[in-house]
Each structure stands twice: as C-alpha cells, then as structure tokens.
Design a protein around this motif. Sequence first.
Motif, PDB file in Angstrom:
ATOM      1  N   THR A 105      15.577  42.893  10.127  1.00  0.00           N
ATOM      2  CA  THR A 105      15.664  44.006   9.178  1.00  0.00           C
ATOM      3  C   THR A 105      14.564  45.015   9.472  1.00  0.00           C
ATOM      4  OG1 THR A 105      16.562  42.566   7.442  1.00  0.00           O
ATOM      5  CG2 THR A 105      15.645  44.677   6.749  1.00  0.00           C
ATOM      6  N   GLU A 106      14.925  46.290   9.465  1.00  0.00           N
ATOM      7  CA  GLU A 106      13.925  47.341   9.669  1.00  0.00           C
ATOM      8  C   GLU A 106      14.279  48.571   8.848  1.00  0.00           C
ATOM      9  OE1 GLU A 106      14.369  49.859  13.431  1.00  0.00           O
ATOM     10  OE2 GLU A 106      15.302  47.958  14.054  1.00  0.00           O
ATOM     11  N   LYS A 107      13.281  49.395   8.564  1.00  0.00           N
ATOM     12  CA  LYS A 107      13.465  50.649   7.835  1.00  0.00           C
ATOM     13  C   LYS A 107      13.424  51.810   8.821  1.00  0.00           C
ATOM     14  CE  LYS A 107      13.289  49.171   3.438  1.00  0.00           C
ATOM     15  NZ  LYS A 107      14.314  49.417   2.412  1.00  0.00           N
ATOM     16  N   ILE A 108      14.409  52.680   8.707  1.00  0.00           N
ATOM     17  CA  ILE A 108      14.443  53.898   9.514  1.00  0.00           C
ATOM     18  C   ILE A 108      14.263  55.076   8.567  1.00  0.00           C
ATOM     19  CG2 ILE A 108      15.794  55.313  11.099  1.00  0.00           C
ATOM     20  CD1 ILE A 108      17.414  52.757  11.745  1.00  0.00           C
ATOM     21  N   THR A 109      13.272  55.904   8.810  1.00  0.00           N
ATOM     22  CA  THR A 109      13.039  57.070   7.956  1.00  0.00           C
ATOM     23  C   THR A 109      13.141  58.347   8.789  1.00  0.00           C
ATOM     24  OG1 THR A 109      10.649  56.909   8.259  1.00  0.00           O
ATOM     25  CG2 THR A 109      11.597  55.797   6.344  1.00  0.00           C
ATOM     26  N   LYS A 110      13.821  59.329   8.235  1.00  0.00           N
ATOM     27  CA  LYS A 110      13.986  60.624   8.888  1.00  0.00           C
ATOM     28  C   LYS A 110      13.814  61.727   7.851  1.00  0.00           C
ATOM     29  CE  LYS A 110      15.486  59.117  13.010  1.00  0.00           C
ATOM     30  NZ  LYS A 110      14.839  59.412  14.316  1.00  0.00           N
ATOM     31  N   GLU A 111      13.469  62.898   8.334  1.00  0.00           N
ATOM     32  CA  GLU A 111      13.313  64.066   7.460  1.00  0.00           C
ATOM     33  C   GLU A 111      13.926  65.274   8.156  1.00  0.00           C
ATOM     34  OE1 GLU A 111       9.464  66.580   6.268  1.00  0.00           O
ATOM     35  OE2 GLU A 111       9.480  64.577   5.321  1.00  0.00           O
ATOM     36  N   PHE A 112      14.782  66.010   7.418  1.00  0.00           N
ATOM     37  CA  PHE A 112      15.470  67.156   8.000  1.00  0.00           C
ATOM     38  C   PHE A 112      15.363  68.372   7.087  1.00  0.00           C
ATOM     39  CE2 PHE A 112      17.757  63.301   9.262  1.00  0.00           C
ATOM     40  CZ  PHE A 112      17.753  63.410  10.639  1.00  0.00           C
ATOM     41  N   THR A 113      15.416  69.535   7.686  1.00  0.00           N
ATOM     42  CA  THR A 113      15.585  70.790   6.944  1.00  0.00           C
ATOM     43  C   THR A 113      16.684  71.587   7.628  1.00  0.00           C
ATOM     44  OG1 THR A 113      13.864  71.867   8.273  1.00  0.00           O
ATOM     45  CG2 THR A 113      13.193  70.916   6.146  1.00  0.00           C
ATOM     46  N   LEU A 119      15.638  63.792   2.821  1.00  0.00           N
ATOM     47  CA  LEU A 119      14.780  62.637   3.064  1.00  0.00           C
ATOM     48  C   LEU A 119      15.655  61.397   3.211  1.00  0.00           C
ATOM     49  CD1 LEU A 119      12.098  63.426   0.336  1.00  0.00           C
ATOM     50  CD2 LEU A 119      12.106  64.144   2.736  1.00  0.00           C
ATOM     51  N   VAL A 120      15.636  60.809   4.387  1.00  0.00           N
ATOM     52  CA  VAL A 120      16.563  59.721   4.722  1.00  0.00           C
ATOM     53  C   VAL A 120      15.797  58.414   4.894  1.00  0.00           C
ATOM     54  CG1 VAL A 120      18.280  58.890   6.373  1.00  0.00           C
ATOM     55  CG2 VAL A 120      18.092  61.346   5.883  1.00  0.00           C
ATOM     56  N   GLU A 121      16.281  57.387   4.231  1.00  0.00           N
ATOM     57  CA  GLU A 121      15.776  56.033   4.440  1.00  0.00           C
ATOM     58  C   GLU A 121      16.970  55.113   4.657  1.00  0.00           C
ATOM     59  OE1 GLU A 121      14.115  52.884   1.425  1.00  0.00           O
ATOM     60  OE2 GLU A 121      12.444  54.169   2.075  1.00  0.00           O
ATOM     61  N   LEU A 181      24.126  49.068   7.678  1.00  0.00           N
ATOM     62  CA  LEU A 181      23.189  50.150   7.458  1.00  0.00           C
ATOM     63  C   LEU A 181      23.319  50.571   5.998  1.00  0.00           C
ATOM     64  CD1 LEU A 181      23.807  52.379  10.625  1.00  0.00           C
ATOM     65  CD2 LEU A 181      22.016  50.663  10.312  1.00  0.00           C
ATOM     66  N   ASP A 182      22.231  50.476   5.247  1.00  0.00           N
ATOM     67  CA  ASP A 182      22.230  50.884   3.850  1.00  0.00           C
ATOM     68  C   ASP A 182      21.421  52.171   3.718  1.00  0.00           C
ATOM     69  OD1 ASP A 182      23.694  48.657   2.581  1.00  0.00           O
ATOM     70  OD2 ASP A 182      22.029  47.448   3.329  1.00  0.00           O
ATOM     71  N   PHE A 183      22.108  53.240   3.278  1.00  0.00           N
ATOM     72  CA  PHE A 183      21.507  54.571   3.207  1.00  0.00           C
ATOM     73  C   PHE A 183      20.982  54.863   1.808  1.00  0.00           C
ATOM     74  CE2 PHE A 183      24.180  54.892   6.881  1.00  0.00           C
ATOM     75  CZ  PHE A 183      23.677  55.912   7.674  1.00  0.00           C
ATOM     76  N   PHE A 184      19.765  55.379   1.729  1.00  0.00           N
ATOM     77  CA  PHE A 184      19.255  56.007   0.514  1.00  0.00           C
ATOM     78  C   PHE A 184      18.726  57.376   0.923  1.00  0.00           C
ATOM     79  CE2 PHE A 184      15.617  56.931  -2.367  1.00  0.00           C
ATOM     80  CZ  PHE A 184      16.389  57.225  -3.493  1.00  0.00           C
ATOM     81  N   VAL A 185      19.332  58.437   0.386  1.00  0.00           N
ATOM     82  CA  VAL A 185      19.032  59.794   0.841  1.00  0.00           C
ATOM     83  C   VAL A 185      18.784  60.698  -0.359  1.00  0.00           C
ATOM     84  CG1 VAL A 185      19.821  61.742   2.244  1.00  0.00           C
ATOM     85  CG2 VAL A 185      20.563  59.417   2.821  1.00  0.00           C
ATOM     86  N   LYS A 186      17.686  61.448  -0.297  1.00  0.00           N
ATOM     87  CA  LYS A 186      17.407  62.477  -1.293  1.00  0.00           C
ATOM     88  C   LYS A 186      17.694  63.830  -0.665  1.00  0.00           C
ATOM     89  CE  LYS A 186      14.194  61.983  -4.317  1.00  0.00           C
ATOM     90  NZ  LYS A 186      12.885  61.863  -5.021  1.00  0.00           N
ATOM     91  N   VAL A 187      18.406  64.677  -1.403  1.00  0.00           N
ATOM     92  CA  VAL A 187      18.867  65.948  -0.845  1.00  0.00           C
ATOM     93  C   VAL A 187      18.561  67.100  -1.802  1.00  0.00           C
ATOM     94  CG1 VAL A 187      20.750  64.798   0.384  1.00  0.00           C
ATOM     95  CG2 VAL A 187      21.170  65.776  -1.880  1.00  0.00           C
ATOM     96  N   PRO A 188      18.455  68.326  -1.278  1.00  0.00           N
ATOM     97  CA  PRO A 188      18.397  69.482  -2.178  1.00  0.00           C
ATOM     98  C   PRO A 188      19.641  69.479  -3.074  1.00  0.00           C
ATOM     99  CG  PRO A 188      17.850  70.118   0.074  1.00  0.00           C
ATOM    100  CD  PRO A 188      18.333  68.710   0.137  1.00  0.00           C
ATOM    101  N   ALA A 189      19.449  69.629  -4.369  1.00  0.00           N
ATOM    102  CA  ALA A 189      20.533  69.388  -5.322  1.00  0.00           C
ATOM    103  C   ALA A 189      21.733  70.304  -5.131  1.00  0.00           C
ATOM    104  CB  ALA A 189      19.998  69.527  -6.745  1.00  0.00           C
TER     105      ALA A 189
END
Length: 294
Positions: free
Chosen positions: A22-30, A60-62, A137-145
């Motif tokens: 198990t590992e965490k992958i984090t990404k950030e995009f604009t 913000l992607v996890e 792959l389990d996605f948790f993503v925060k996005v501009p509303a």
Amino acid sequence: MKTLVLIGMLLAAAGLHAQTHTEKITKEFTFEKKSADNALMIANINGSIKVEGYTGDKILVEVTKTIYAKTQARLEKGKEKIQLGVIDRADSIILYAEGECNKFGRKTNRGGKNQRGWGYSWENNDRSCNEEYDYRLDFFVKVPASINIDVSTINNGDVSVQQVSGVVIANNINGSIKLQNLVREAVASTINGDVDIDYSTNPKKDCRFYSLNGDINAQFRKGLGANLSFESFNGNFFTNIDKLETMPVQIEKSNNGEGIRYKINGNRYQAGAGGALLDFETFNGNVYLKEKVN
C-alpha cells in the motif's frame, strides 16, 4: 470430515493474497487555462472515488494504491505496472488507472477514427493478457467548487461528489453513487447500487438518474418546478410533492439501423409549474423523490 474441509478452504482463501503493498500518491494541479468549462475527469477501474469542492484554486489529489499478490515477484510486478495516469489538457485534467491489460485514451470507432470522449481499450480481449495480481486505486480529490466533474469506477468502490457547483456526471458498475449539495444539472448511473441525490439549488436543466439494481433517493428544495419521467420494471415511484399533475403519454421514435422503434412512456408528471426534465429509471428498485422541508 466437514470440519477439515472447511478449515482447508479457509486456509486456501487466506493464502490467495499472501503479499500486500500500500502506498499514497499525492499530486497537485492547476488549470493552465481558467474558464467556466474547466473540468476534472476521473476514470477508475477498481476502487472508490470521493470528490469534495472547496474554495481554493488547485486540484489536490490523494490516491491510495493497494496491490495484492500471492508471491513477492508478482507483487513487484503489480507495483511497477499499476500507476496513476495523468492527462493535462490545459483547461481539463484527466486521471485514470494505468495498467498492464488496459490502455486509456480517445475513444475510436471500428474505422479507427477518434470519437468524442475518453475511455479504456482492453488489451486482454483475446485472453492473452493476464494480470498476476489484484489492485485498487482509491481516490480522494479536493477541487475548486465551480468546476465540472466526470467520474467513474467499475469494481470495489463507491462514488461520492459533494460541494461542487458545476455539472456533475457520475457512473459506476458495482457500487453506489452519492451526489450532495448539487446546484446544476447532473447525470448518475450505476448497475448494482443505490443512487443518492441531494440538491441545494433546484436544477434548471435536464438531469438523468439510473440504477439497474438499486433505489434512487433524490432530494430537492421546496417548490420544485420540473417535468418528471419515471420508468421501472419492478419498482415504484414515491414522492411527498403535493402539486403533481399527470402529463400526456410520450412516444419516442428511433431508428437504430434495424428498423424503426417506438418507446412509450406514460409515467410522466409535472411538479409545480414544470421546468427541466428529471428522468428517473430503475429495473429492480424504487424511486423516492422528496422536497426538503428546510
């Protein structure tokens, strides 16, 4: 004897996945190009998707990546082959599962020409590709509303979207869909699971909600004005809306190359003064349409 057989079966099941990673992958995009059409697409295969809108301007992607295998060698192969795929289209971001037996890209027809939309092509149609491991792959993503959302998964996970004021499209196969605090039009479809819909502002454009084997629970603000369509084989339609009028039978004509077909839908209603079409369809499930008191 039966006890020994049961113990043997349990031991065999416990040994199916002797190795886990198990590992965490984090990404950030604009978005390079900011507009009202900005969109995030997540095309998952195995695992859940959770998307939350917030006041920031970054995506913000996890992703939690989990590989299961019977041997260490197979586990290492899964760790290498299963990756988070990213396509940056300047005004849209696409996230997908990059794997050994599937390719993701523009959909093509039989003539090889690109069609609108994105999707998977499966390399194991001839059974020659064999993944020697399982994964999710389990996605948790925060996005501009304010952005638009198009998310989908197939196995071993539910889909959840909340606090997003753009257009929302959500698809699942073996899991539920939950869309909360919606403002604009939405499409939600699953095969095995419930569809839960909650609107903070009633939609002004057409929406469609579908479940083959599950209920549809839809909540709207008091004073809903819409045209409603309901279709089910083994389900019923329930609502607490007082002002509901029956609309005339609708006959749809189509030609799919095998001749002209007619579809008749007599379960059509008008809520309030009418408005956008809210289309509900199930096969083995009920539809519960409610106006929220507060």
